[in-house]
Design an enzyme around this catalytic site. Structure first.
Site, PDB file in Angstrom:
ATOM      1  N   SER A   1       0.845  -1.382   0.223  1.00  0.00           N
ATOM      2  CA  SER A   1      -0.024  -0.019   0.038  1.00  0.00           C
ATOM      3  C   SER A   1       0.920   1.194  -0.030  1.00  0.00           C
ATOM      4  O   SER A   1       1.809   1.168   0.515  1.00  0.00           O
ATOM      5  CB  SER A   1      -0.848  -0.092   1.327  1.00  0.00           C
TER       6      SER A   1
ATOM      7  N   TYR B   1      -2.136  -1.309  10.576  1.00  0.00           N
ATOM      8  CA  TYR B   1      -2.388  -1.366   9.126  1.00  0.00           C
ATOM      9  C   TYR B   1      -0.986  -0.918   8.667  1.00  0.00           C
ATOM     10  O   TYR B   1      -0.357  -1.768   7.649  1.00  0.00           O
ATOM     11  CB  TYR B   1      -3.444  -0.614   8.311  1.00  0.00           C
TER      12      TYR B   1
ATOM     13  N   LYS C   1       2.052  -3.174   6.656  1.00  0.00           N
ATOM     14  CA  LYS C   1       2.289  -2.831   5.335  1.00  0.00           C
ATOM     15  C   LYS C   1       3.653  -2.683   5.005  1.00  0.00           C
ATOM     16  O   LYS C   1       4.410  -2.882   4.201  1.00  0.00           O
ATOM     17  CB  LYS C   1       1.367  -2.019   4.631  1.00  0.00           C
TER      18      LYS C   1
END
Ligand code: NAD
Length: 283
Positions: free
Chosen positions: A143, A156, A160
């Protein structure tokens, strides 16, 4: 890899969003496809769409948090098509909250899907892909969150960032082989990721039965859902980028300029020893 006809592509997280778009892109390009996901209904819809595009396609129930599920997925892929040329470790989930409020189950879930998922995929498929001695490509979906940091989505971001570091290591290790490696770093894409709760696996449920998402967590997920609907790109844009990157043997598949500016600001902070700038992309 230039030629896609009669090659086999495996995509995890294929029941929705970017994963479904990848399956459709590979099907159109002439690949056989193995669509893997935990969402049975979405998976069947993806499989049907791939067949309607002329591809041979199978759907495999696969929870990427489990190595044995990826092993079984590899068995199914090799049994159906005899070889695997493209592996997209794409399944991903998101939940939000301050770093100190986010339940440990949310950290464990996001690390298990977003970081261990690609690790499991690589461990199950790469030895066999190397043995095959044919050209191939591995794409891990990270991402732009892998290159930046923002408040209220720490689990998150860290999952990532780890996915990106792992994928760079994989690239170094495979550079003398016939397997290429890319990392997909999407910006805001209009998908189902704001409703990740729908696919939280059994082992990652909140142990506190009275748990409620914190205001910060709710704000992040609501802002994401709203942003995706208003300015989110269509997932097919990601599929086109991935297809081009495989053909060009390009590692970084990055977002447009505004997101790169946010990434550059972070790198400048590090280079100059400044405290982290809060610099969300201005899109
Ligand atoms: N949508 C965005 O704005 C955006 C931005 C950057 C990165 N990404 C990444 O793109 C990837 C695809 O997400 P998306 O946006 O298409 O979301 P999505 O929710 O539409 O699709 C994610 C898919 O992953 C599947 N999945 C979730 N947990 C799983 C598990 N344990 N095992 C197997 N499958 C599982 C879901 O069922 C779903 O089909 C993710 O890795 C996500 O982090 C998305």
């Amino acid at each position: 890899m230039q030629e896609f006809t009669d090659k086999t592509a495996v995509v995890t997280g294929a029941a929705s969003g970017i994963g479904r778009a990848l399956v459709e892109k590979f099907a159109k390009a002439g690949c056989h496809v193995v669509a893997a996901d935990v969402d049975a209904a979405g998976l069947e819809e993806t499989r049907k769409r791939a067949e309607a595009l002329g591809a041979r396609a199978i759907g495999v129930h696969c929870d990427v948090t489990r190595q044995d599920n990826l092993d079984a997925c590899a068995d199914a892929a090799y049994e159906a098509f005899g070889a695997v040329h493209i592996l997209c470790n794409n399944a991903g989930v998101l939940s939000g909250g301050t770093t100190w409020e986010l339940p440990i189950e949310d950290y464990q879930w996001q690390i298990a899907v977003n970081t261990l998922g690609p690790i499991h995929g690589v461990r199950s498929f790469v030895p066999r892909m190397l043995e095959q001695q044919s050209e191939g490509h591995i794409v891990n979906t990270a991402s732009m969150a892998a290159l930046t940091t923002m408040p209220f989505a720490g689990a998150y971001h860290l999952s990532k960032h780890a996915c990106l570091a792992f994928t760079e290591c994989l690239y170094h290790e495979l550079r003398e082989t016939k397997l290429g490696v890319s990392v997909l770093c999407p910006e805001l894409i209009n998908t189902g990721i704001a409703e990740s709760e729908r696919v939280r696996p059994e082992g990652f449920q909140h142990r506190d039965k009275d748990f409620e998402v914190s205001p910060a967590g709710k704000m992040v997920v609501d802002a994401l859902a709203n942003g995706m609907k208003t300015i989110g790109l269509d997932p097919s844009v990601m599929a086109d980028r991935v297809h081009a990157a495989i053909q060009e043997d390009r590692f970084y598949i990055l977002a447009e300029d505004a997101w790169r500016d946010a990434c550059n600001t972070r790198l400048d902070d590090i280079r100059e020893g400044r405290n982290p700038t809060f610099a969300p992309p201005t899109v």
